[in-house]
Design an enzyme around this catalytic site. Structure first.
Site, PDB file in Angstrom:
ATOM      1  N   CYS A 112       0.812  -1.228   0.000  1.00 15.75           N
ATOM      2  CA  CYS A 112       0.000   0.000   0.000  1.00 15.75           C
ATOM      3  C   CYS A 112       0.840   1.271   0.000  1.00 15.75           C
ATOM      4  CB  CYS A 112      -0.924   0.005   1.208  1.00 15.75           C
ATOM      5  SG  CYS A 112      -2.019  -1.409   1.219  1.00 15.75           S
ATOM      6  N   HIS A 248      -3.650   7.062   2.907  1.00 14.03           N
ATOM      7  CA  HIS A 248      -3.964   5.757   2.313  1.00 14.03           C
ATOM      8  C   HIS A 248      -5.368   5.378   2.769  1.00 14.03           C
ATOM      9  CE1 HIS A 248      -4.010   1.719   1.035  1.00 14.03           C
ATOM     10  NE2 HIS A 248      -3.774   1.174   2.215  1.00 14.03           N
ATOM     11  N   ASN A 278      -9.962  -0.474  -0.151  1.00 18.62           N
ATOM     12  CA  ASN A 278      -8.498  -0.394  -0.121  1.00 18.62           C
ATOM     13  C   ASN A 278      -7.946  -0.855  -1.477  1.00 18.62           C
ATOM     14  OD1 ASN A 278      -5.766  -0.697   0.296  1.00 18.62           O
ATOM     15  ND2 ASN A 278      -5.969  -1.775   2.262  1.00 18.62           N
TER      16      ASN A 278
HETATM   17  N1  ACO Z   1     -18.473  -9.185   8.754  1.00 12.38           N
HETATM   18  C1  ACO Z   1     -18.916  -9.476   9.977  1.00 12.38           C
HETATM   19  N2  ACO Z   1     -18.089  -9.832  10.985  1.00 12.38           N
HETATM   20  C2  ACO Z   1     -16.779  -9.859  10.728  1.00 12.38           C
HETATM   21  C3  ACO Z   1     -16.247  -9.567   9.465  1.00 12.38           C
HETATM   22  C4  ACO Z   1     -17.154  -9.216   8.454  1.00 12.38           C
HETATM   23  N3  ACO Z   1     -16.764  -8.896   7.212  1.00 12.38           N
HETATM   24  N4  ACO Z   1     -14.898  -9.677   9.514  1.00 12.38           N
HETATM   25  C5  ACO Z   1     -14.584 -10.030  10.773  1.00 12.38           C
HETATM   26  N5  ACO Z   1     -15.721 -10.157  11.501  1.00 12.38           N
HETATM   27  C6  ACO Z   1     -15.837 -10.525  12.906  1.00 12.38           C
HETATM   28  C7  ACO Z   1     -14.662 -11.295  13.429  1.00 12.38           C
HETATM   29  O1  ACO Z   1     -14.786 -12.659  13.121  1.00 12.38           O
HETATM   30  C8  ACO Z   1     -14.715 -10.984  14.892  1.00 12.38           C
HETATM   31  O2  ACO Z   1     -15.692 -11.814  15.460  1.00 12.38           O
HETATM   32  P1  ACO Z   1     -15.473 -12.434  16.951  1.00 12.38           P
HETATM   33  O3  ACO Z   1     -15.377 -11.229  17.849  1.00 12.38           O
HETATM   34  O4  ACO Z   1     -16.679 -13.252  17.128  1.00 12.38           O
HETATM   35  O5  ACO Z   1     -14.189 -13.204  16.867  1.00 12.38           O
HETATM   36  C9  ACO Z   1     -15.243  -9.549  14.955  1.00 12.38           C
HETATM   37  O6  ACO Z   1     -15.865  -9.313  13.675  1.00 12.38           O
HETATM   38  C10 ACO Z   1     -14.174  -8.512  15.196  1.00 12.38           C
HETATM   39  O7  ACO Z   1     -13.052  -8.789  14.336  1.00 12.38           O
HETATM   40  P2  ACO Z   1     -11.762  -7.874  14.324  1.00 12.38           P
HETATM   41  O8  ACO Z   1     -10.790  -8.451  13.362  1.00 12.38           O
HETATM   42  O9  ACO Z   1     -11.315  -7.635  15.731  1.00 12.38           O
HETATM   43  O10 ACO Z   1     -12.399  -6.516  13.761  1.00 12.38           O
HETATM   44  P3  ACO Z   1     -11.704  -5.114  13.605  1.00 12.38           P
HETATM   45  O11 ACO Z   1     -12.513  -4.104  14.285  1.00 12.38           O
HETATM   46  O12 ACO Z   1     -10.238  -5.155  13.898  1.00 12.38           O
HETATM   47  O13 ACO Z   1     -11.876  -4.843  12.041  1.00 12.38           O
HETATM   48  C11 ACO Z   1     -10.526  -4.867  10.049  1.00 12.38           C
HETATM   49  C12 ACO Z   1     -11.281  -5.693  11.111  1.00 12.38           C
HETATM   50  C13 ACO Z   1     -11.551  -4.033   9.327  1.00 12.38           C
HETATM   51  C14 ACO Z   1      -9.842  -5.821   9.089  1.00 12.38           C
HETATM   52  C15 ACO Z   1      -9.480  -3.956  10.725  1.00 12.38           C
HETATM   53  O14 ACO Z   1      -8.734  -4.683  11.653  1.00 12.38           O
HETATM   54  C16 ACO Z   1      -8.531  -3.282   9.757  1.00 12.38           C
HETATM   55  O15 ACO Z   1      -8.910  -2.432   8.984  1.00 12.38           O
HETATM   56  N6  ACO Z   1      -7.217  -3.619   9.830  1.00 12.38           N
HETATM   57  C17 ACO Z   1      -6.176  -2.926   9.073  1.00 12.38           C
HETATM   58  C18 ACO Z   1      -6.184  -3.261   7.625  1.00 12.38           C
HETATM   59  C19 ACO Z   1      -5.074  -2.468   6.947  1.00 12.38           C
HETATM   60  O16 ACO Z   1      -4.932  -1.292   7.161  1.00 12.38           O
HETATM   61  N7  ACO Z   1      -4.241  -3.127   6.167  1.00 12.38           N
HETATM   62  C20 ACO Z   1      -3.041  -2.422   5.674  1.00 12.38           C
HETATM   63  C21 ACO Z   1      -3.032  -2.189   4.300  1.00 12.38           C
HETATM   64  S1  ACO Z   1      -3.462  -3.587   3.295  1.00 12.38           S
HETATM   65  C22 ACO Z   1      -2.156  -3.953   2.256  1.00 12.38           C
HETATM   66  O17 ACO Z   1      -1.037  -3.580   2.477  1.00 12.38           O
HETATM   67  C23 ACO Z   1      -2.440  -4.813   1.066  1.00 12.38           C
END
Ligand code: ACO
Length: 321
Positions: A112, A248, A278
């Site tokens: 990214c 980003h 993203n």
């Molecule tokens: N729909 C419904 N529920 C979901 C989904 C979904 N799409 N995805 C995950 N959940 C659930 C999980 O299973 C979890 O359930 P549990 O509590 O029963 O275990 C719950 O939601 C919470 O999951 P988390 O992973 O803790 O959710 P979080 O608030 O962290 O959000 C996310 C997840 C959106 C992926 C976030 O962590 C994020 O944006 N991370 C950073 C991503 C990023 O910036 N990447 C860098 C660039 S990418 C690159 O370089 C290619």
């Protein structure tokens, strides 16, 4: 000598996949996706449409905006993690399509942060007198390496391309660029296979983006805070000097945290992730193009670009547009 942005362009493929469409594919809801990420829809490249196809459209638009032709371009750098083929690099593919011969053309692979890395390299070429007209692009078809049955990743990613033309100038322009990386985080966000590691598995089971989202989130927030501090400190600037933040576009909550650190209202942040998710290296140049074309970012404004991605890699650039 300095470099300045002479023109910008972007391109999104036609097909739109909304959160409601994804509700029919995996166990998720529009509400969850919007609340946790800020994303509402993403664009998906048509079958056969490649990263170079998207890059070509964005590059042509940036060249038109800059008032330059293929004959003027003397450097092409493409930030991408999803190249059409391992080689020739996307820069060379693009060079051929644009009818340019002879100038250096290469890709930078920094996930990214790829566009900020590419921009930094191009700035060095221009400011050292080695380029008079550099085409810098971020282009991705992440949909090709996304597991559309995995709700924890498939809601996040999309395809697109953004481009800028850099030219020499007597004053900034690009004020400063700041890059960093820490390969110690390689296991938090990665694509598991490649030509030299299990090439036979590249299109098999598990050949998709793998991410420990929650852990990535925490490091992203912390790292982006320190890279924007670094950019401001290096120029002895206060947060209030920055007119626009062009982040980003990965997650609205990460962007809000960076804006808070900068003491910036969200009205001064160019937000596009709701429209395309993203798009990795494409997201910063696309957001920059949106802000410029809709008239929010004006000549003379101080703009802070930042990105964070797989590697981990990160970068920031302060630009006097
Ligand atoms: N729909 C419904 N529920 C979901 C989904 C979904 N799409 N995805 C995950 N959940 C659930 C999980 O299973 C979890 O359930 P549990 O509590 O029963 O275990 C719950 O939601 C919470 O999951 P988390 O992973 O803790 O959710 P979080 O608030 O962290 O959000 C996310 C997840 C959106 C992926 C976030 O962590 C994020 O944006 N991370 C950073 C991503 C990023 O910036 N990447 C860098 C660039 S990418 C690159 O370089 C290619």
């Amino acid at each position: 000598m300095y470099s300045r942005i002479a023109g910008t362009g972007r391109y999104l493929p036609e097909r739109v996949l909304t959160n409601h469409d994804i509700e029919k594919m995996v166990d998720t809801t529009d509400e969850w996706i919007r609340e946790r990420t800020g994303i509402e829809r993403r664009h998906i490249a048509a079958p056969g449409q490649t990263t170079a196809d998207l890059a070509e459209q964005a590059a042509s638009r940036a060249m038109e905006a800059a008032g330059v032709t293929a004959g003027d371009v003397d450097l092409i750098i493409v930030g991408t993690t999803t190249p059409d083929v391992v080689f020739p690099n996307v820069g060379c593919l693009l060079q051929d399509r644009l009818g340019i011969r002879g100038c250096p053309a290469f890709s930078v692979e920094a996930a990214c942060s790829g566009f900020i890395y590419a921009l930094t390299v191009a700035d060095r070429f221009v400011t050292s007198g080695k380029s008079n007209c550099a085409l810098v692009i971020g282009a991705e078809t992440l949909s090709r390496i996304t597991d559309w049955s995995d709700r924890t990743t498939c809601v996040l990613f999309g395809d697109g391309a953004g481009a800028v033309v850099l030219q020499p100038a007597d004053e900034p322009g690009i004020v400063s660029c700041h890059l960093g990386a820490d390969g110690g985080y390689k296991d938090l966000l990665y694509f598991p296979y490649g030509p030299s590691r299990k090439p036979e598995a590249m299109h098999g089971e598990g050949a998709f983006i793998q991410m420990k989202g929650n852990e990535v989130f925490k490091v992203a927030v912390k790292t982006l805070e320190s890279i924007v501090d670094e950019a401001l400190d290096a120029n002895e600037l206060e947060c209030s000097a920055v007119d626009w933040l062009v982040p980003h576009q990965a997650n609205l909550r990460i962007i809000q945290a960076t804006a808070k650190r900068l003491d910036m209202p969200m009205a001064k942040v160019i937000l596009t992730l709701q429209d395309h998710g993203n798009t990795s290296a494409a997201s910063v140049p696309m957001a920059l193009d949106v802000g410029i074309r809709d008239g929010r970012i004006k000549r003379g404004d101080l703009v802070l670009l930042e990105a964070f991605g797989g590697g981990f890699t990160w970068g920031a650039s302060l630009i006097r547009y």
